[in-house]
Design a protein around this motif. Structure first.
Motif, mmCIF file in Angstrom:
data_model
loop_
_atom_site.group_PDB
_atom_site.id
_atom_site.type_symbol
_atom_site.label_atom_id
_atom_site.label_comp_id
_atom_site.label_asym_id
_atom_site.label_seq_id
_atom_site.Cartn_x
_atom_site.Cartn_y
_atom_site.Cartn_z
ATOM 1 N N ILE A 192 44.368 39.102 40.320
ATOM 2 C CA ILE A 192 43.343 38.444 39.484
ATOM 3 C C ILE A 192 42.026 38.369 40.266
ATOM 4 N N CYS A 193 42.135 38.002 41.554
ATOM 5 C CA CYS A 193 40.928 37.846 42.382
ATOM 6 C C CYS A 193 40.472 39.164 42.994
ATOM 7 N N ASN A 194 41.180 40.238 42.680
ATOM 8 C CA ASN A 194 40.894 41.592 43.174
ATOM 9 C C ASN A 194 40.960 41.698 44.696
ATOM 10 N N ILE A 219 33.853 37.602 41.525
ATOM 11 C CA ILE A 219 34.835 36.832 40.748
ATOM 12 C C ILE A 219 34.741 35.346 41.113
ATOM 13 N N ALA A 220 34.587 35.071 42.398
ATOM 14 C CA ALA A 220 34.419 33.679 42.829
ATOM 15 C C ALA A 220 33.153 33.089 42.214
ATOM 16 N N ARG A 221 32.091 33.871 42.204
ATOM 17 C CA ARG A 221 30.816 33.396 41.645
ATOM 18 C C ARG A 221 30.921 33.112 40.157
ATOM 19 N N LEU A 222 31.774 33.885 39.476
ATOM 20 C CA LEU A 222 31.931 33.673 38.028
ATOM 21 C C LEU A 222 32.731 32.408 37.737
ATOM 22 N N GLY A 223 33.389 31.853 38.767
ATOM 23 C CA GLY A 223 34.016 30.550 38.557
ATOM 24 C C GLY A 223 35.513 30.466 38.789
ATOM 25 N N ILE A 224 36.053 31.381 39.602
ATOM 26 C CA ILE A 224 37.462 31.231 39.988
ATOM 27 C C ILE A 224 37.500 30.727 41.431
ATOM 28 N N GLY A 225 38.040 29.539 41.617
ATOM 29 C CA GLY A 225 38.158 28.948 42.952
ATOM 30 C C GLY A 225 39.588 29.101 43.429
ATOM 31 N N LEU A 226 39.775 29.892 44.475
ATOM 32 C CA LEU A 226 41.129 30.187 44.963
ATOM 33 C C LEU A 226 41.446 29.377 46.215
ATOM 34 N N VAL A 227 42.605 28.720 46.187
ATOM 35 C CA VAL A 227 43.159 28.117 47.407
ATOM 36 C C VAL A 227 44.352 28.988 47.776
ATOM 37 N N PRO A 228 44.148 29.939 48.710
ATOM 38 C CA PRO A 228 45.204 30.922 48.975
ATOM 39 C C PRO A 228 46.358 30.305 49.752
ATOM 40 N N GLU A 229 47.476 30.990 49.723
ATOM 41 C CA GLU A 229 48.611 30.602 50.555
ATOM 42 C C GLU A 229 48.105 30.591 51.997
ATOM 43 N N GLY A 230 48.452 29.570 52.746
ATOM 44 C CA GLY A 230 48.057 29.565 54.160
ATOM 45 C C GLY A 230 46.669 29.016 54.408
#
Ligand code: ATP
Length: 228
Positions: A49-51, A75-86
């Motif tokens: 999803i986050c490419n 993608i982050a700028r468009l509004g997806i905030g990811l808290v990745p594993e680790g």
């Protein structure tokens, strides 16, 4: 229309195929649990999803735009905030510097993140690498919120943490849901996950095999797909 709409995702690591057809959606203000046993493709779905791991086929629409294979930064700028594993934070920046570095205008600010996680306020001048694992996780969530995401993605946010701090993190996730935050979440702690989830999407061997409201995930289905 859904905020996030993923269809027919197929993703490879080199020659090895990890996703064979993942479909899922997240509506505005919805909390969706992405579930499945180990190695079934949850992290790969999030990375696709986050490419971060580009999907080979399939389509991803977010907030009305096709974001398939757009750069992770965009993608982050468009509004997806990811808290990745680790949980990734800048180890040699203080808590406050980590938060400020992620800031983009909106309702989430140092003040509101500190209200959600009072421990971060107490530790604001400490370097991130001196925090406990749980505090680093709070900081990772705080950093994602500072970007004021339309969709927050949490990949195993409570994995391996002390019980007390896990409960603090679940309380913050419930508060975010209460506040109308759209969330896609992966977590093994079913007892905490199911009450907070509106819907569940279950993956098996890289495919979506079950989708439904959390209340309809019966013990028999849990046994069949999650092995619990
Ligand atoms: P877990 O709960 O264990 O984190 P998961 O459901 O998130 O599992 P993924 O990590 O997405 O599953 O893994 C899906 C498949 O892709 C697995 O077969 C895994 O072995 C494979 N895989 C994951 N990362 C890589 C990689 N970097 N290179 C090659 N194969 C990988």
């Amino acid at each position: 229309m859904s905020l996030l709409e993923v269809s027919g995702l197929q993703t490879f690591y080199g020659a090895s195929q990890a996703l064979f057809g993942v479909d899922l959606s997240v509506g505005e203000g919805e909390v969706v649990a992405l579930m499945g046993r180990n190695g079934m493709g949850k992290t790969t779905t999030i990375r696709s999803i986050c490419n971060l791991t580009p999907p080979r086929t399939g389509a991803i629409r977010f907030a009305g735009s096709d974001i398939t294979r757009r750069s992770p930064h965009r993608i982050a700028r468009l509004g997806i905030g990811l808290v990745p594993e680790g949980r990734r934070c800048f180890p040699n920046l203080t808590v406050e510097e980590n938060l400020v570095a992620a800031a983009r205008g909106g309702k989430w600010s140092l003040t509101s993140v500190n209200r959600l996680f009072p421990r971060l306020a107490e530790r604001r001048r400490q370097y991130a690498n001196t925090l406990s694992g749980g505090e680093q996780q709070m900081l990772a969530i705080g950093r994602a919120l500072m970007t004021n995401p339309k969709l927050l993605i949490l990949d195993e946010a409570t994995e391996g943490l002390a019980p007390v701090i896990r409960q603090d993190i679940w309380a913050s996730i419930r508060a975010l849901k209460q506040d109308g935050q759209s969330i896609l979440i992966v977590d093994k702690a079913l007892a905490e996950l199911l009450p907070v989830a509106d819907r569940c999407v279950i993956l098996e061997k890289g495919r979506t095999v079950w989708t439904g409201v959390a209340g309809s995930l019966t013990p028999a289905l849990q046994d069949r797909y999650l092995g619990v």
